[in-house]
Design a protein around this motif. Structure first.
Motif, PDB file in Angstrom:
ATOM      1  N   GLY A  31      -0.313   8.852  -9.571  1.00  0.00           N
ATOM      2  CA  GLY A  31      -0.761   7.640 -10.236  1.00  0.00           C
ATOM      3  C   GLY A  31      -2.046   7.863 -11.010  1.00  0.00           C
ATOM      4  O   GLY A  31      -2.363   8.965 -11.449  1.00  0.00           O
ATOM      5  N   THR A  36       0.914   5.120  -5.652  1.00  0.00           N
ATOM      6  CA  THR A  36      -0.033   4.161  -6.203  1.00  0.00           C
ATOM      7  C   THR A  36      -0.613   3.321  -5.074  1.00  0.00           C
ATOM      8  O   THR A  36      -0.041   3.226  -3.988  1.00  0.00           O
ATOM      9  N   VAL A  37      -1.756   2.696  -5.340  1.00  0.00           N
ATOM     10  CA  VAL A  37      -2.330   1.759  -4.372  1.00  0.00           C
ATOM     11  C   VAL A  37      -1.485   0.496  -4.391  1.00  0.00           C
ATOM     12  O   VAL A  37      -1.352  -0.165  -5.424  1.00  0.00           O
ATOM     13  N   CYS A  48      -5.526  -1.548 -12.409  1.00  0.00           N
ATOM     14  CA  CYS A  48      -5.829  -0.777 -11.201  1.00  0.00           C
ATOM     15  C   CYS A  48      -6.122   0.673 -11.560  1.00  0.00           C
ATOM     16  O   CYS A  48      -5.336   1.328 -12.242  1.00  0.00           O
ATOM     17  N   ASN A  61      -6.738   3.027  -9.157  1.00  0.00           N
ATOM     18  CA  ASN A  61      -6.382   3.861  -8.001  1.00  0.00           C
ATOM     19  C   ASN A  61      -7.600   4.485  -7.305  1.00  0.00           C
ATOM     20  O   ASN A  61      -7.530   5.606  -6.809  1.00  0.00           O
ATOM     21  N   TYR A 119      -1.883   3.999  -0.254  1.00  0.00           N
ATOM     22  CA  TYR A 119      -1.245   4.830  -1.272  1.00  0.00           C
ATOM     23  C   TYR A 119       0.199   5.061  -0.833  1.00  0.00           C
ATOM     24  O   TYR A 119       0.456   5.718   0.178  1.00  0.00           O
TER      25      TYR A 119
END
Length: 479
Positions: free
Chosen positions: A119, A250-251, A302, A304, A328
């Motif tokens: 990400g 990704t978060v 975002c 990350n 994550y």
């Protein structure tokens, strides 16, 4: 469309904040609403410690690299005025532009590879905009206090205490920006002379203007614009989604586990209350440097950075819930499907990286540390000298691309009984160009045609290095 109810996905209700635009005085609607200032709350956790250590390491590299000496000169110096780039033992010239092309393409696909796999971690951990923003926020915390204290301070009327804190903060910001600008300029001009000349007011007007320009760029970007750069000016935020897939880390907020949100006591059973694990504390929003709510799903804002992950994990620890409500993860993992770490897109990027790395390595390995350029006399292609010989005039430009002084020997082949008029052994200093005018003369009886192909040869004298360069040219006879 499938008729099986199991194939349908649940509808996710995302809360939308209503924005009311009040009419301005005069009855006209206000055309522009300034952004709300984001007061980033401090958070501790694994990802923040990781980010801080990475930031410290690369900041130290940025600050120290210009000061490193190699073979008696600045190890890394991109001298635009002299059109040469020194990178430790390698000197690159405009003739080596293909190496820069391979390097840029390699860097671009490396970014694509990392983004597809992890990400937008470049933005959260390594991007200079993020690094300097967190440095400036650190000064804010040390001088003005916590996020709530900073917010209350801004709401207060101007006082001696407020003026002192604001002035001290901006002074520190400007000092960091100035040192950043001087260090950055030190990559393009000798850094030791730069600092001395700048602070003794002996620097050229060009250097002063460049340093001032980048000082205010750093001060404005990290101090004032901050997330505006990430949200509205950085192109990476716009095209990153094209590189994401359902296996990209990704978060992400675990919607199925967190909903329904709601406050509760530590000893209360959330299931009995019909609640999920999210206690709706909003800490994930308060620690976000771009001011988004990660619970609303994946958003291009975002970066990350993992701040919301650490904040949420801290809350889960206090509530004695399992960690990972925000974490994550991948879309496939949230759906309970198998995560494919190795997939065609990653393999494609990896193969391209190997190709570009190989081309760049081959270019460096096969690079000859001397270049020869030949310029003919355009006013008269051939002339007859006093000895009755046919003479052609050339100007040789020899570029010593190495970082050591060398002696070179010049010769010619491809034509018999040619006489060289001029120097044939020359001394050239490191990373410099030597201009040598010479003439080649030959008896006209040795010339069978009007134009003869010849080759100039340059060799390195008294050295173990095998340097041998040829350059084709022509010798013209008089008609």
């Amino acid at each position: 469309m499938s008729s099986n109810p199991k194939d349908t996905k649940p509808v996710v209700h995302i809360p939308v904040k209503n924005v009311n635009i009040h009419p301005a005085k005069g009855g006209k609607a206000e055309q522009y609403q300034p952004r709300d200032q984001i007061y980033v709350r401090k958070v501790e956790g694994f990802f923040q410690r990781l980010r801080q250590k990475m930031n410290f390491f690369f900041m130290a590299m940025f600050a120290l690299l210009p000061w490193i000496q190699f073979n008696g000169h600045q190890a890394i110096l991109f001298d635009i005025g002299e059109q040469r780039f020194n990178i430790f033992g390698l000197t690159l010239w405009p003739q080596d532009l293909t190496l820069f092309a391979w390097l840029l393409m390699f860097s671009a696909f490396l970014l694509f590879f990392i983004t597809t796999f992890l990400g937008r971690v470049w933005c959260g951990y390594l991007c200079p905009q993020t690094v300097w923003t967190f440095i400036y926020i650190w000064f804010e915390e040390k001088i003005e206090g916590t996020a709530n204290q900073r917010k209350k301070l801004d709401q207060q009327a101007m006082s001696k205490n407020k003026f002192f804190k604001k002035a001290l903060k901006h002074f520190c910001w400007l000092i960091v920006a100035l040192l950043t600008s001087l260090t950055f300029a030190g990559y393009f001009t000798p850094v030791d002379e730069l600092f001395i000349d700048f602070f003794t007011f002996n620097a050229s007007i060009t250097v002063v203007l460049v340093v001032i320009f980048f000082t205010f760029c750093t001060y404005g970007n990290a101090g004032w614009m901050r997330e505006i750069m990430c949200l509205h000016m950085c192109p990476y935020a716009r095209f990153q989604s094209a590189m994401f897939d359902k296996d990209t880390l990704t978060v992400t907020y675990d919607f199925n586990r967190g909903e329904n949100r709601g406050a509760r006591g530590r000893k209360q059973d959330p299931k009995a209350l019909g609640l999920g694990d999210c206690i709706d504390c909003n800490l994930c929003v308060q620690v976000c440097p771009t001011g988004i709510d990660i619970r609303n799903g994946l958003q291009y804002e975002c970066i990350n950075c993992g701040s919301c992950v650490d904040a949420c994990d801290g809350v889960m620890d206090r509530m004695k819930y399992p960690r990972g409500l925000i974490r994550y993860t991948t879309e496939h993992d949230l759906e309970g499907k198998k995560v494919h770490l190795v997939r065609p897109k990653l393999i494609g990027y990896a193969l391209i990286l190997v190709v570009f790395a190989s081309l760049m390595s081959y270019g460096i390995a096969s690079r000859v540390p001397v270049a020869l350029d030949i310029i003919r006399d355009r006013t008269e292609l051939a002339r007859e000298n006093f000895d009755g010989e046919i003479e052609n005039v050339y100007t040789l430009k020899i570029l010593n691309k190495s970082q050591s002084d060398n002696t070179y020997k010049l010769s010619i082949k491809g034509i018999d009984n040619a006489r060289w008029i001029g120097k044939q052994e020359i001394f050239i200093k490191a990373a410099s160009v030597y201009t040598l005018p010479i003439s080649i003369a030959i008896d006209p009886y040795d010339l069978d045609e009007y134009m003869t192909d010849i080759t100039f040869v340059i060799e390195l004298v008294n050295s173990d290095d095998d340097v041998y360069v040829e350059h084709a040219s022509r010798f013209f006879n008089k008609r």
